[in-house]
Write a protein that holds these residues in place. Structure first.
Motif, short mmCIF file in Angstrom:
data_model
loop_
_atom_site.label_atom_id
_atom_site.label_comp_id
_atom_site.label_asym_id
_atom_site.label_seq_id
_atom_site.Cartn_x
_atom_site.Cartn_y
_atom_site.Cartn_z
N LEU A 30 -1.94 14.78 2.85
CA LEU A 30 -2.38 14.25 1.56
C LEU A 30 -2.64 12.76 1.60
O LEU A 30 -3.36 12.23 0.76
CB LEU A 30 -1.34 14.56 0.48
CG LEU A 30 -1.11 16.03 0.18
CD1 LEU A 30 0.06 16.20 -0.76
CD2 LEU A 30 -2.37 16.66 -0.37
N GLY A 31 -2.02 12.06 2.53
CA GLY A 31 -2.18 10.61 2.60
C GLY A 31 -1.12 9.99 3.47
O GLY A 31 -0.33 10.68 4.11
N ASP A 32 -1.09 8.66 3.45
CA ASP A 32 -0.22 7.92 4.35
C ASP A 32 0.95 7.22 3.66
O ASP A 32 2.00 7.05 4.26
CB ASP A 32 -1.05 6.87 5.10
CG ASP A 32 -2.18 7.53 5.87
OD1 ASP A 32 -1.88 8.25 6.83
OD2 ASP A 32 -3.36 7.34 5.50
N ILE A 33 0.75 6.80 2.42
CA ILE A 33 1.76 6.01 1.71
C ILE A 33 1.89 6.57 0.30
O ILE A 33 0.89 6.79 -0.38
CB ILE A 33 1.37 4.53 1.65
CG1 ILE A 33 1.20 3.97 3.07
CG2 ILE A 33 2.39 3.72 0.86
CD1 ILE A 33 0.52 2.61 3.12
N LEU A 34 3.12 6.77 -0.16
CA LEU A 34 3.36 7.22 -1.52
C LEU A 34 3.94 6.07 -2.33
O LEU A 34 4.90 5.42 -1.90
CB LEU A 34 4.34 8.40 -1.52
CG LEU A 34 4.59 9.01 -2.89
CD1 LEU A 34 4.61 10.53 -2.77
CD2 LEU A 34 5.88 8.52 -3.48
N VAL A 35 3.32 5.79 -3.48
CA VAL A 35 3.79 4.74 -4.38
C VAL A 35 4.29 5.40 -5.65
O VAL A 35 3.52 6.07 -6.34
CB VAL A 35 2.64 3.75 -4.70
CG1 VAL A 35 3.09 2.72 -5.73
CG2 VAL A 35 2.14 3.06 -3.44
N PRO A 36 5.59 5.26 -5.95
CA PRO A 36 6.11 5.87 -7.16
C PRO A 36 5.51 5.23 -8.41
O PRO A 36 5.43 4.00 -8.51
CB PRO A 36 7.62 5.62 -7.08
CG PRO A 36 7.79 4.50 -6.12
CD PRO A 36 6.61 4.51 -5.22
N CYS A 37 5.05 6.07 -9.32
CA CYS A 37 4.29 5.58 -10.46
C CYS A 37 4.21 6.71 -11.49
O CYS A 37 4.34 7.88 -11.15
CB CYS A 37 2.91 5.20 -9.94
SG CYS A 37 1.88 4.33 -11.07
N ALA A 38 3.96 6.38 -12.74
CA ALA A 38 3.77 7.39 -13.78
C ALA A 38 2.30 7.39 -14.20
O ALA A 38 1.63 6.37 -14.07
CB ALA A 38 4.65 7.07 -14.99
N PRO A 39 1.73 8.43 -14.67
CA PRO A 39 2.32 9.74 -14.89
C PRO A 39 2.42 10.56 -13.61
O PRO A 39 3.13 11.56 -13.57
CB PRO A 39 1.36 10.42 -15.86
CG PRO A 39 0.04 9.81 -15.58
CD PRO A 39 0.34 8.38 -15.17
N THR A 40 1.72 10.18 -12.55
CA THR A 40 1.89 10.83 -11.25
C THR A 40 2.00 9.74 -10.19
O THR A 40 1.48 8.64 -10.36
CB THR A 40 0.69 11.73 -10.90
OG1 THR A 40 -0.49 10.92 -10.84
CG2 THR A 40 0.49 12.83 -11.92
N ASN A 41 2.69 10.06 -9.13
CA ASN A 41 2.76 9.11 -8.02
C ASN A 41 1.37 8.89 -7.45
O ASN A 41 0.50 9.74 -7.55
CB ASN A 41 3.68 9.65 -6.92
CG ASN A 41 5.12 9.70 -7.36
OD1 ASN A 41 5.58 8.85 -8.11
ND2 ASN A 41 5.84 10.70 -6.89
#
Length: 147
Positions: A30-41
Motif C-alpha cells: 500500500l505504501g512506504d510510510i504511514l502518517v497517523p491522521c484523521a479521518p483516515t491515516n
C-alpha cells in the motif's frame, strides 16, 4: 516511530511508521510510510523517477500521498491520469520543481491552470518537494482535511 517488542509501532505524535518493517511489513504494497491522521491515516508512497501504474494503484482505497523524484511530466498531465489520481485517493503528489514546472507548462499550453488540478479538499494536487515537510507536520495527528 520505534517498533515495540511485539513488532507494532510505538505510536507517538508527531511521528510516522515505516511500512517496510515490523508487523506493518505485510501491508507494504500500500505504501512506504504511514502518517497517523484523521479521518483516515495517510499512506505515503515513495517512488524514484517514474510514477507509472505503481504509484497510481498504491493509494487504492486509502488516502494516499505520492512522493517521488519524477522526471517524466507526461505521467501527470493527461485529463484521464489526473482523474485517476483523484479517484484512487491521492491528496497530494510531491515532485521536483523542474518536473512541476514542466507539468505547469504543459497544462498552460492546453489552456488549463495547475491551480485547477485539485484534490478532494479543493487544494492543489501536485506540489513541490519544498513544502512536503510543512504539509505533513500540519496534519500529522490532526486532520487530513488541512492538506
Amino acid at each position: 516511530m520505534e517498533l515495540g517488542a511485539d513488532g507494532w509501532p510505538d505510536w507517538q505524535i508527531p511521528g510516522h511508521a515505516l511500512m517496510n518493517s515490523g508487523k506493518l511489513r505485510d501491508l507494504r504494497a500500500l505504501g512506504d510510510i504511514l502518517v497517523p491522521c484523521a479521518p483516515t491515516n495517510l499512506v505515503i508512497s515513495v517512488k524514484t523517477e517514474s510514477a507509472r501504474e505503481r504509484l497510481l494503484y498504491s493509494a487504492n482505497s486509502i488516502e494516499g500521498i505520492g512522493f517521488g523524484f519524477f522526471t517524466q511530466p507526461d505521467e501527470f498531465v493527461t485529463r484521464r491520469r489526473i482523474q485517476l489520481f483523484k479517484r484512487m485517493g491521492f491528496s497530494a503528489i510531491y515532485m521536483p520543481d523542474a518536473t512541476l514546472d514542466q507539468v505547469r507548462d504543459t497544462l498552460l499550453r492546453r489552456r488549463e491552470d495547475l491551480a485547477n488540478v485539485q484534490n478532494i479538499y479543493g487544494t492543489q494536487l501536485y506540489r513541490p518537494h519544498s513544502i512536503f515537510t510543512d504539509d505533513i507536520l500540519r496534519v500529522v495527528g490532526r486532520s487530513a482535511f488541512d492538506l
